[in-house]
Design a protein around this motif. Sequence first.
Motif, PDB file in Angstrom:
ATOM      1  N   THR A  24       0.986  -1.058  -0.041  1.00  0.00           N
ATOM      2  CA  THR A  24      -0.110   0.105  -0.083  1.00  0.00           C
ATOM      3  C   THR A  24       0.796   1.144  -0.122  1.00  0.00           C
ATOM      4  OG1 THR A  24      -1.508  -1.088   1.281  1.00  0.00           O
ATOM      5  CG2 THR A  24      -1.722   1.483   1.018  1.00  0.00           C
ATOM      6  N   GLY A  25       0.847   2.085  -1.018  1.00  0.00           N
ATOM      7  CA  GLY A  25       1.617   3.192  -1.097  1.00  0.00           C
ATOM      8  C   GLY A  25       0.783   4.584  -0.857  1.00  0.00           C
ATOM      9  N   VAL A  26       1.367   5.300  -0.184  1.00  0.00           N
ATOM     10  CA  VAL A  26       0.595   6.410   0.177  1.00  0.00           C
ATOM     11  C   VAL A  26       1.483   7.578  -0.139  1.00  0.00           C
ATOM     12  CG1 VAL A  26      -0.297   7.987   2.191  1.00  0.00           C
ATOM     13  CG2 VAL A  26      -0.329   5.300   2.548  1.00  0.00           C
ATOM     14  N   ASP A  27       0.811   8.887  -0.574  1.00  0.00           N
ATOM     15  CA  ASP A  27       1.483   9.842  -0.963  1.00  0.00           C
ATOM     16  C   ASP A  27       0.343  11.028  -1.167  1.00  0.00           C
ATOM     17  OD1 ASP A  27       4.211  10.612  -2.836  1.00  0.00           O
ATOM     18  OD2 ASP A  27       2.683  12.165  -2.464  1.00  0.00           O
ATOM     19  N   VAL A  28       0.733  12.250  -0.562  1.00  0.00           N
ATOM     20  CA  VAL A  28      -0.435  13.455  -0.702  1.00  0.00           C
ATOM     21  C   VAL A  28      -0.423  13.891  -1.846  1.00  0.00           C
ATOM     22  CG1 VAL A  28       1.619  15.076  -0.292  1.00  0.00           C
ATOM     23  CG2 VAL A  28      -0.869  15.355   0.650  1.00  0.00           C
ATOM     24  N   SER A  29       0.379  13.509  -3.002  1.00  0.00           N
ATOM     25  CA  SER A  29       0.362  14.271  -4.352  1.00  0.00           C
ATOM     26  C   SER A  29      -0.216  13.293  -5.485  1.00  0.00           C
ATOM     27  CB  SER A  29       1.877  14.645  -4.649  1.00  0.00           C
ATOM     28  OG  SER A  29       1.843  14.802  -6.013  1.00  0.00           O
ATOM     29  N   ARG A  53      -4.288   8.419  -2.026  1.00  0.00           N
ATOM     30  CA  ARG A  53      -4.005   9.597  -1.660  1.00  0.00           C
ATOM     31  C   ARG A  53      -4.310  10.154  -0.426  1.00  0.00           C
ATOM     32  NH1 ARG A  53      -6.028  15.238  -4.198  1.00  0.00           N
ATOM     33  NH2 ARG A  53      -4.192  16.534  -3.676  1.00  0.00           N
ATOM     34  N   SER A  54      -3.264  10.734   0.603  1.00  0.00           N
ATOM     35  CA  SER A  54      -3.443  11.083   1.800  1.00  0.00           C
ATOM     36  C   SER A  54      -2.332  11.787   2.468  1.00  0.00           C
ATOM     37  CB  SER A  54      -4.028   9.641   2.564  1.00  0.00           C
ATOM     38  OG  SER A  54      -4.208   9.986   3.985  1.00  0.00           O
ATOM     39  N   ASP A  55      -2.499  12.604   3.159  1.00  0.00           N
ATOM     40  CA  ASP A  55      -1.551  13.136   4.295  1.00  0.00           C
ATOM     41  C   ASP A  55      -1.091  11.908   5.300  1.00  0.00           C
ATOM     42  OD1 ASP A  55      -0.810  14.247   7.162  1.00  0.00           O
ATOM     43  OD2 ASP A  55      -0.916  16.126   5.735  1.00  0.00           O
TER      44      ASP A  55
END
Length: 185
Positions: A24-29, A53-55
Amino acid sequence: ADIGDLLRIEAYRRLVQELGNTYTGVDVSEKMLEENRRKHGIASDLARSTLIRSDITNIPLPDASADSIICTRVLSHVRDPLKVFQEIRRLSKPGGECFVSDIDPTHAYEYTHIPTPDGDVAIETYKHTWVALAKSIADAGGLTVVRREVHTPQSLHSGATPFKLPNGRKAARKPLLDICVLKLA
């Protein structure tokens, strides 16, 4: 894989999936998530992965949902690292580990921008000392530093491959990368 290979995010994703695990990859951008999808467009890679997409301080996943967390080049883009460590604690299963790496604050970077086919992504940059990070880890509660290493360009490449900096600048022997492994009690 050697440490140089592991420092590229695509290597993390590939390694996690080769071990038969989900990613699971998370990025704000959204732009950076699209770049991740572009680099890993193979259907079999995407089948065992989720991109969110998340803070980083408020990820929409359940408590204790991660066996392992990889947090690379994130802390230097967060004003308050305590919130990141609290989220790592919340997401980690008991006994879970977190690998954290970031640019050493003594490194001479002023800002971060990542080139993509659709243009650069500019990112705010903050420099956190190890003392400040260690305090944030302790204040988050329940996390223990299992291991910490500080690397220079030379230690990352052991002299086999010269470390290249943008604009032809010469690599200095000063600290470049700070790495630590955290474990949830």
